[in-house]
Design an enzyme around this catalytic site. Structure first.
Site, PDB file in Angstrom:
ATOM      1  N   ASP A  25      53.902  56.575 102.451  1.00 28.18           N
ATOM      2  CA  ASP A  25      54.125  57.765 103.275  1.00 28.18           C
ATOM      3  C   ASP A  25      55.452  57.576 103.994  1.00 28.18           C
ATOM      4  OD1 ASP A  25      51.624  58.456 102.427  1.00 28.18           O
ATOM      5  OD2 ASP A  25      50.725  58.621 104.418  1.00 28.18           O
TER       6      ASP A  25
ATOM      7  N   ASP B 285      43.182  68.966 101.166  1.00 28.87           N
ATOM      8  CA  ASP B 285      42.721  68.044 102.196  1.00 28.87           C
ATOM      9  C   ASP B 285      41.790  68.777 103.145  1.00 28.87           C
ATOM     10  OD1 ASP B 285      44.531  66.333 100.949  1.00 28.87           O
ATOM     11  OD2 ASP B 285      46.151  66.999 102.255  1.00 28.87           O
TER      12      ASP B 285
END
Length: 240
Positions: free
Chosen positions: A8, A130
């Site tokens: 990330d 998500d």
């Protein structure tokens, strides 16, 4: 089952968020390219990259770092974060990225996402859906988890009506928390959305979690914080 080690990127560094909160960030490495090469040297053939800067602000994408990783490694890379246009997808695919992750657009503008799947092929697009669990129902978040689409996960997936649809699903409450993955969620997706090629993300804390996920029939699993916190090695994960 494919193991995707995760990078990330925020402010050019490798970080992990806690439950998707940009105010709860831990920096693990300063050089994402070096981290990617480290994963490759440990035997990985795949890599999952999230551009958190892009997810937060599509005008501040870290695409050059991601293209460098694609250029300097042989990894099969899937990446996303702030993808809003066909041009952005084409740019990544033309520069060595294997598949592009579409998040908010998949939930908020599914017709546009369907068009991208038709243009580039289902093997080049991953829908990142998500979820927040509300009253035992999974609802899809959007815009870097800073908003909600208001849509039920199962309804949204089935609305795509495509065999082999590639879906990456994260239970936000488990992400970066090392509390174990939401096994029931992934079982339900595979049961209610037949034909989906599912990747699980969020909560993996030990090798036993990977074994449990493999037993559900998921196609892949994203592993991030557990690797950075040295709960197990990437080589150990790849052996499962």
């Amino acid at each position: 089952m494919i193991i995707f080690p995760a990078i990330d990127i925020l402010d050019g560094k490798c970080v992990r968020l806690f439950k998707g909160d940009f105010n709860k960030t831990t920096v693990y490495e300063n050089d994402p390219v070096k981290t990617a090469k480290d994963f490759e040297s440990q035997g990985s053939k795949y890599l999952h990259i999230v551009d958190l800067d892009g997810a937060k602000n599509p005008l501040n994408r870290q695409s050059e770092i991601i293209k460098r990783i694609a250029l300097e490694t042989e990894l099969n890379i899937q990446t996303g974060g702030g993808i809003r246009s066909e041009e952005q997808i084409k740019d990544y695919l033309d520069n060595g990225v294997s598949s592009v992750i579409v998040g908010s657009m998949a939930a908020v503008e599914p017709e546009k996402a369907k068009g991208w799947i038709k243009t580039f092929g289902k093997e080049r697009i991953v829908l990142s859906l998500d979820v927040n669990i509300v009253n035992n129902e999974p609802f899809v978040a959007a815009y870097g988890w800073q908003g909600s689409s208001g849509k039920n996960l199962f309804d949204l997936i089935n609305g795509y009506t495509l065999q082999g649809l590639r879906v990456l699903c994260t239970d936000i409450s488990r992400d970066g928390a090392l509390q174990g993955p939401n096994i029931d969620l992934y079982k339900n997706v595979l049961n209610k959305c037949p034909g989906v090629e599912l990747q699980a993300s969020g909560g993996v804390a030990g090798l036993n979690d990977l074994i449990k996920l493999k037993e559900t029939g998921v196609h892949g699993v994203i592993v991030g914080k557990a690797l950075y916190e040295r709960k197990f090695t990437l080589r150990e994960a790849l052996s499962i």
